[in-house]
Design an enzyme around this catalytic site. Sequence first.
Site, PDB file in Angstrom:
ATOM      1  N   CYS A   1       0.822  -1.209   0.000  1.00 36.71           N
ATOM      2  CA  CYS A   1       0.000   0.000   0.000  1.00 36.71           C
ATOM      3  C   CYS A   1       0.858   1.262   0.000  1.00 36.71           C
ATOM      4  O   CYS A   1       0.324   2.368   0.110  1.00 36.71           O
ATOM      5  CB  CYS A   1      -0.942   0.005   1.206  1.00 36.71           C
TER       6      CYS A   1
ATOM      7  N   GLU B   1      -1.850   1.159  -5.024  1.00 33.64           N
ATOM      8  CA  GLU B   1      -1.550  -0.164  -4.468  1.00 33.64           C
ATOM      9  C   GLU B   1      -0.744  -0.929  -5.517  1.00 33.64           C
ATOM     10  O   GLU B   1      -1.015  -0.824  -6.719  1.00 33.64           O
ATOM     11  CB  GLU B   1      -2.848  -0.904  -4.168  1.00 33.64           C
TER      12      GLU B   1
END
Length: 362
Positions: free
Chosen positions: A320, A354
């Site tokens: 992330c 991401e």
Amino acid sequence: MAIHQVAPESYEQQLDHKLALLKRQFATLCLPEIDVYTSPSSHYRQRAEFKIWQENGRANYAMYEPGEYKKPYVISDFLVGSERINQLMPALLDAVNSNETLRKRLFQVEFLTTKSGEALITLIYHRPLDDEWQGLAQQLKAQLKVDIIGRSRKQKLLLDRDFVIEKLQVDGSELIYKQVEGSFTQPNAHVCEKMLSWANKHTHNAKGDLLELYCGNGNFTVPLSRHFSKVLATEISKTSVEAAKFNFAQNGIENVEIARMSSEEFTQAMDHVRPFRRLSHIDLSSYQFSSIFVDPPRAGLDDDTLSLSQRFDNIIYVSCNPDTLFDNLTKLSATHLIEHFAVFDQFPYTHHLECGVILRRR
């Protein structure tokens, strides 16, 4: 997210800009062709939270621009929120403003919804909640057809349950997940389905056993377990561990063991630094690990977990935070080749991307 940046007509341009920045940042790693997985340009967030701005005896939803936390922006809808969130927002606000007991000192509202239509609303107050509030909240629950939680300091009132059940469609299968209020879940269900499909694609010919660190509620564990003989998963949050066990049972998964411990602790266990009672039910020597799956927090992998990962033939890394991912990949590249690289636009109109990476031992 700056409010003025949400513009569906510019979705492709904002994604192209983020991709250009990422390619520049990772240029020294000589990445393979990047697979790009897009998001819907609106109504993609299944979770949302709003401050409540009280003025002239009325509650309003409010957001703040980054760096301007004393200047609220009153809003009536939320373009990036799911259609269910946008359906509930005005109905909830009308109900709150029609009753002083529901409105008094309410300062935050959180929505948790699913693609399958379920919804959970958390109302957070700066005052204790009493029986009168609970009775009115029960009526609101029936009116809106949602689950409701009331929170104040040292107080949590459940009117029924504190979770929703999500149903995701992945490669022709329906996957069932309990998602608990206050616990981490993927906010963009549409992109989550694509992430799970991507992970399936790159592990469907896997052999041996899988070690998964940071498994959360079993989001990736459920589909990936079908490609390995056995899976050992770890997660530090007790709530997430219980949700994961529920999700394994709901999806008919029987080859997964889960241990409640951090990645650092598990690394110590693997290296026989010290024994852990939480692993007493697991025989580590019985596993033939070929692959490791990691989905760490924004801080990335610590040095010991990095070293542990390098012992595996295959590394599946979901990140992330591109910054810590770059640092980790720079070290992992000494022992592994980057075979596949993907980006998932979980949060359109923000700088966030991401990433997913498949690495094979050199």
